[in-house]
Design a protein around this motif. Structure first.
Motif, PDB file in Angstrom:
ATOM      1  N   UNK A   8       3.780  12.070  15.583  1.00 19.30           N
ATOM      2  CA  UNK A   8       3.940  12.133  17.111  1.00 19.30           C
ATOM      3  C   UNK A   8       2.557  11.936  17.916  1.00 19.30           C
ATOM      4  N   UNK A   9       1.622  12.215  17.280  1.00 16.56           N
ATOM      5  CA  UNK A   9      -0.049  11.878  17.666  1.00 16.56           C
ATOM      6  C   UNK A   9       0.001  10.219  17.690  1.00 16.56           C
ATOM      7  N   UNK A  10       0.498   9.521  16.737  1.00 17.96           N
ATOM      8  CA  UNK A  10       0.425   8.288  16.418  1.00 17.96           C
ATOM      9  C   UNK A  10       1.088   7.440  17.745  1.00 17.96           C
ATOM     10  N   UNK A  11       1.852   8.172  18.185  1.00 22.86           N
ATOM     11  CA  UNK A  11       2.601   7.534  19.562  1.00 22.86           C
ATOM     12  C   UNK A  11       1.598   7.121  20.709  1.00 22.86           C
ATOM     13  N   UNK A  12       0.302   7.560  20.596  1.00 18.97           N
ATOM     14  CA  UNK A  12      -0.513   6.961  21.785  1.00 18.97           C
ATOM     15  C   UNK A  12      -0.957   5.711  21.512  1.00 18.97           C
ATOM     16  N   UNK A  13      -0.554   5.125  20.462  1.00 16.02           N
ATOM     17  CA  UNK A  13      -1.022   3.704  20.010  1.00 16.02           C
ATOM     18  C   UNK A  13      -0.069   2.847  19.510  1.00 16.02           C
ATOM     19  N   UNK A  14       0.994   3.598  19.119  1.00 17.29           N
ATOM     20  CA  UNK A  14       2.146   2.869  18.304  1.00 17.29           C
ATOM     21  C   UNK A  14       3.405   3.148  18.791  1.00 17.29           C
ATOM     22  N   UNK A  15       4.502   2.522  18.634  1.00 11.52           N
ATOM     23  CA  UNK A  15       5.946   2.960  18.719  1.00 11.52           C
ATOM     24  C   UNK A  15       6.033   3.598  17.352  1.00 11.52           C
ATOM     25  N   UNK A  16       6.851   4.927  17.114  1.00 13.11           N
ATOM     26  CA  UNK A  16       7.255   5.456  16.194  1.00 13.11           C
ATOM     27  C   UNK A  16       8.711   6.010  16.290  1.00 13.11           C
ATOM     28  N   UNK A  17       9.543   5.719  15.285  1.00 18.70           N
ATOM     29  CA  UNK A  17      10.917   5.982  15.278  1.00 18.70           C
ATOM     30  C   UNK A  17      11.355   7.365  14.801  1.00 18.70           C
ATOM     31  N   UNK A  18      10.349   8.395  14.156  1.00 19.97           N
ATOM     32  CA  UNK A  18      10.715   9.620  13.990  1.00 19.97           C
ATOM     33  C   UNK A  18       9.387  10.563  14.239  1.00 19.97           C
TER      34      UNK A  18
END
Length: 205
Positions: A110-120
């Motif tokens: 979820x934290x990676x969503x600050x820089x990436x699109x994340x599917x799960x």
């Protein structure tokens, strides 16, 4: 650019593939190390965008331990960074969804969503402590979702397990040996359904 984590390389069409099974140019880490790998990605790519409480969490991580035990380090992170484009997506795969620490891994994702699109992901920042990485010693295979009686092996796996025939027994089940030059490392791949993390120690005869 697409980055996959926890998808068998032969089944991923991502530009960067992270998985314990080494196939062609994929980036490897140790089995069960997905929690450490994604935590290291957050620390490397997202740290400056975190609030003070989350920064403290990552400050307290034993980064040296995570690097060494996961077999995924700053060199790998730099390789990923060099390939990033304007829009980047992280695809979380089956292995993560079967991992004992799935919940915490998806919180980290979820934290990676600050820089990436994340599917799960799980939209929760109440992170758990990262556990020690389980060791997989001896003969180890990846349980793929497919239907045949083959075992896909590398030359390293062949040598390590002293395989000299085109048929072997894996946990008392007969398998046809398929040697693939694109496959590297010491993990074989067999077809078997599982509802658990898909790496398994086996007995080979």
């Amino acid at each position: 650019m697409k980055i996959s984590i926890g998808i068998l390389p032969t089944k991923s069409n991502a530009d960067v593939i992270l998985h314990p099974v080494k196939y062609k140019n994929s980036i490897t880490y140790e089995p069960s190390a997905e929690e450490a790998v994604i935590a290291l990605m957050v620390k490397y790519f997202i740290y400056d965008e975190l609030n003070d409480e989350l920064k403290e969490y990552f400050n307290e991580l034993d980064i040296g331990y995570l690097y060494s035990e996961s077999n995924f380090d700053e060199f790998d992170l730099e390789m990923i960074e060099k390939k990033l484009e304007k829009d980047n997506e992280i695809i979380i795969g089956r292995d993560v969804l079967l991992h004992p620490k799935k919940e915490n891994i998806l919180k980290l994702a979820n934290l990676l969503r600050k820089k990436f699109k994340v599917n799960e992901f799980v939209n929760n920042t109440n992170l758990d402590e990262i556990e020690d990485i389980e060791e997989f010693n001896g003969s180890v295979v990846y349980l793929d979702e497919c239907e045949n009686d083959d075992i896909l092996i590398s030359n390293q796996f062949k040598i390590a397990n002293k395989i000299n025939n085109d048929k072997i027994s894996v946990n008392s089940k007969n398998k046809n040996v398929i040697l693939d030059d694109n496959l590297k490392g010491v993990f074989g791949v067999i077809c078997e359904k599982t509802d658990k993390y898909p790496f398994e120690r086996v007995k080979i005869n």
